[in-house]
Design a protein around this motif. Structure first.
Motif, mmCIF file in Angstrom:
data_model
loop_
_atom_site.group_PDB
_atom_site.id
_atom_site.type_symbol
_atom_site.label_atom_id
_atom_site.label_comp_id
_atom_site.label_asym_id
_atom_site.label_seq_id
_atom_site.Cartn_x
_atom_site.Cartn_y
_atom_site.Cartn_z
ATOM 1 N N ALA A 1 0.785 -1.421 0.049
ATOM 2 C CA ALA A 1 -0.110 0.057 0.033
ATOM 3 C C ALA A 1 1.100 1.320 -0.020
ATOM 4 C CB ALA A 1 -0.877 0.116 1.209
ATOM 5 N N LEU A 2 2.026 1.412 0.735
ATOM 6 C CA LEU A 2 2.882 2.529 0.848
ATOM 7 C C LEU A 2 3.565 2.504 -0.547
ATOM 8 C CD1 LEU A 2 3.852 1.698 4.508
ATOM 9 C CD2 LEU A 2 2.680 3.768 3.641
ATOM 10 N N ALA A 3 3.868 1.340 -1.024
ATOM 11 C CA ALA A 3 4.474 1.638 -2.409
ATOM 12 C C ALA A 3 3.646 2.254 -3.357
ATOM 13 C CB ALA A 3 5.220 0.291 -2.936
ATOM 14 N N PHE A 4 2.483 1.840 -3.325
ATOM 15 C CA PHE A 4 1.452 2.259 -4.282
ATOM 16 C C PHE A 4 1.210 3.938 -4.041
ATOM 17 C CE2 PHE A 4 -3.090 3.056 -5.578
ATOM 18 C CZ PHE A 4 -2.932 2.902 -6.864
ATOM 19 N N ALA A 5 1.289 4.148 -2.715
ATOM 20 C CA ALA A 5 1.102 5.652 -2.327
ATOM 21 C C ALA A 5 2.415 6.622 -2.767
ATOM 22 C CB ALA A 5 0.836 5.725 -0.806
ATOM 23 N N MET A 6 3.332 5.943 -2.965
ATOM 24 C CA MET A 6 4.418 6.817 -3.345
ATOM 25 C C MET A 6 4.535 6.964 -4.855
ATOM 26 S SD MET A 6 6.176 8.053 -0.827
ATOM 27 C CE MET A 6 4.479 8.255 -0.390
ATOM 28 N N LEU A 7 4.280 5.778 -5.534
ATOM 29 C CA LEU A 7 4.161 5.728 -6.996
ATOM 30 C C LEU A 7 3.290 7.030 -7.341
ATOM 31 C CD1 LEU A 7 3.968 2.277 -8.254
ATOM 32 C CD2 LEU A 7 5.653 4.010 -8.572
ATOM 33 N N ASN B 1 13.919 21.502 -5.336
ATOM 34 C CA ASN B 1 13.102 21.790 -6.270
ATOM 35 C C ASN B 1 11.705 21.071 -6.170
ATOM 36 O OD1 ASN B 1 14.979 23.608 -7.469
ATOM 37 N ND2 ASN B 1 15.721 21.743 -8.599
ATOM 38 N N ASN B 2 11.188 20.400 -5.246
ATOM 39 C CA ASN B 2 10.202 19.820 -4.787
ATOM 40 C C ASN B 2 10.027 18.508 -5.842
ATOM 41 O OD1 ASN B 2 7.865 19.043 -3.617
ATOM 42 N ND2 ASN B 2 6.394 19.931 -5.048
ATOM 43 N N GLY B 3 11.289 17.870 -6.002
ATOM 44 C CA GLY B 3 11.611 16.859 -6.807
ATOM 45 C C GLY B 3 11.145 15.509 -6.142
ATOM 46 N N TYR B 4 11.342 14.478 -6.766
ATOM 47 C CA TYR B 4 11.027 13.028 -6.415
ATOM 48 C C TYR B 4 12.033 12.373 -5.582
ATOM 49 C CZ TYR B 4 13.252 11.559 -10.642
ATOM 50 O OH TYR B 4 14.137 11.343 -11.559
ATOM 51 N N GLU B 5 13.044 12.696 -5.283
ATOM 52 C CA GLU B 5 14.066 11.907 -4.524
ATOM 53 C C GLU B 5 13.578 11.150 -3.220
ATOM 54 O OE1 GLU B 5 17.931 13.748 -3.012
ATOM 55 O OE2 GLU B 5 16.823 15.410 -3.274
ATOM 56 N N GLY C 1 10.718 10.744 -2.169
ATOM 57 C CA GLY C 1 9.311 9.758 -2.605
ATOM 58 C C GLY C 1 10.193 8.237 -3.350
ATOM 59 N N LEU C 2 11.256 8.619 -3.960
ATOM 60 C CA LEU C 2 11.854 7.450 -4.578
ATOM 61 C C LEU C 2 12.457 6.841 -3.398
ATOM 62 C CD1 LEU C 2 12.603 5.985 -7.064
ATOM 63 C CD2 LEU C 2 14.747 7.581 -7.339
ATOM 64 N N ALA C 3 13.081 7.232 -2.496
ATOM 65 C CA ALA C 3 13.852 6.630 -1.298
ATOM 66 C C ALA C 3 12.539 5.730 -0.658
ATOM 67 C CB ALA C 3 14.278 7.571 -0.524
ATOM 68 N N LEU C 4 11.733 6.592 -0.239
ATOM 69 C CA LEU C 4 10.486 5.698 0.367
ATOM 70 C C LEU C 4 9.850 4.689 -0.360
ATOM 71 C CD1 LEU C 4 8.543 8.882 2.245
ATOM 72 C CD2 LEU C 4 10.182 7.015 3.321
ATOM 73 N N ASN D 1 9.195 17.999 -11.459
ATOM 74 C CA ASN D 1 10.038 19.145 -10.806
ATOM 75 C C ASN D 1 11.547 18.519 -10.821
ATOM 76 O OD1 ASN D 1 8.124 20.860 -10.103
ATOM 77 N ND2 ASN D 1 7.625 19.566 -8.570
ATOM 78 N N GLY D 2 11.613 17.456 -11.427
ATOM 79 C CA GLY D 2 13.309 16.427 -11.089
ATOM 80 C C GLY D 2 13.552 15.861 -10.213
#
Length: 149
Positions: free
Chosen positions: A93-99, A115-119, A121-124, A109-110
């Motif tokens: 469920a958490l992986a889905f939420a992060m996607l 820059n409010n990017g995804y790094e 979220g990607l780590a989580l 945003n990169g």
């Protein structure tokens, strides 16, 4: 009944050691805190209404429902990780939420957080997927359950 037992055994069995514990506790705390921001307005969050209005504004409608779903996944999934209880379903469920977070909010945003990017979220996401594969590991309720089933 046998099928339910088999499913519970598959979900809770883990051969992971202490490394899963070292991953799931801090990641669980982070998720639970972010979920508490969305659901309850704790830790400087906006609560369901504020988060829901923002989600509506970015096209995730109905916003309050989406805030409730995301906040619940993060809060309760995070608590499940900390306890090591049903770790694999919580991690899924958490992986889905992060996607969803990565591709609906941060990707354009990169990479970098500045820059409010995804790094972040990607780590989580990576941590959640790792726990999905490994299971809870040592010192978990899942390990106790799998021994008793």
């Amino acid at each position: 009944m046998a099928n339910a037992k088999q499913l519970l055994t598959r979900i809770t069995t883990t051969s992971a050691g202490w490394s899963a514990l070292a991953l799931r506790v801090p990641i669980g705390i982070i998720f639970a805190a972010h979920g508490a921001q969305k659901l309850f307005g704790w830790f400087g969050g906006y609560g369901l209404q504020g988060t829901g209005a923002w989600m509506d504004s970015i096209g995730l409608a109905p916003g309050v429902l989406m805030a409730f779903l995301a906040g619940s996944a993060e809060f309760f999934g995070g608590l499940a990780l900390v306890l090591g209880l049903l770790t694999r379903p919580a991690a899924a469920a958490l992986a889905f939420a992060m996607l969803i977070a990565i591709f609906s909010v941060h990707f354009q945003n990169g990479l970098f957080m500045s820059n409010n990017g995804y790094e972040f979220g990607l780590a989580l996401l990576a941590a959640s997927v790792s726990l999905l594969f490994s299971g809870a590991g040592k010192a978990s309720i899942d390990a106790l359950i799998s021994r008793k089933v």
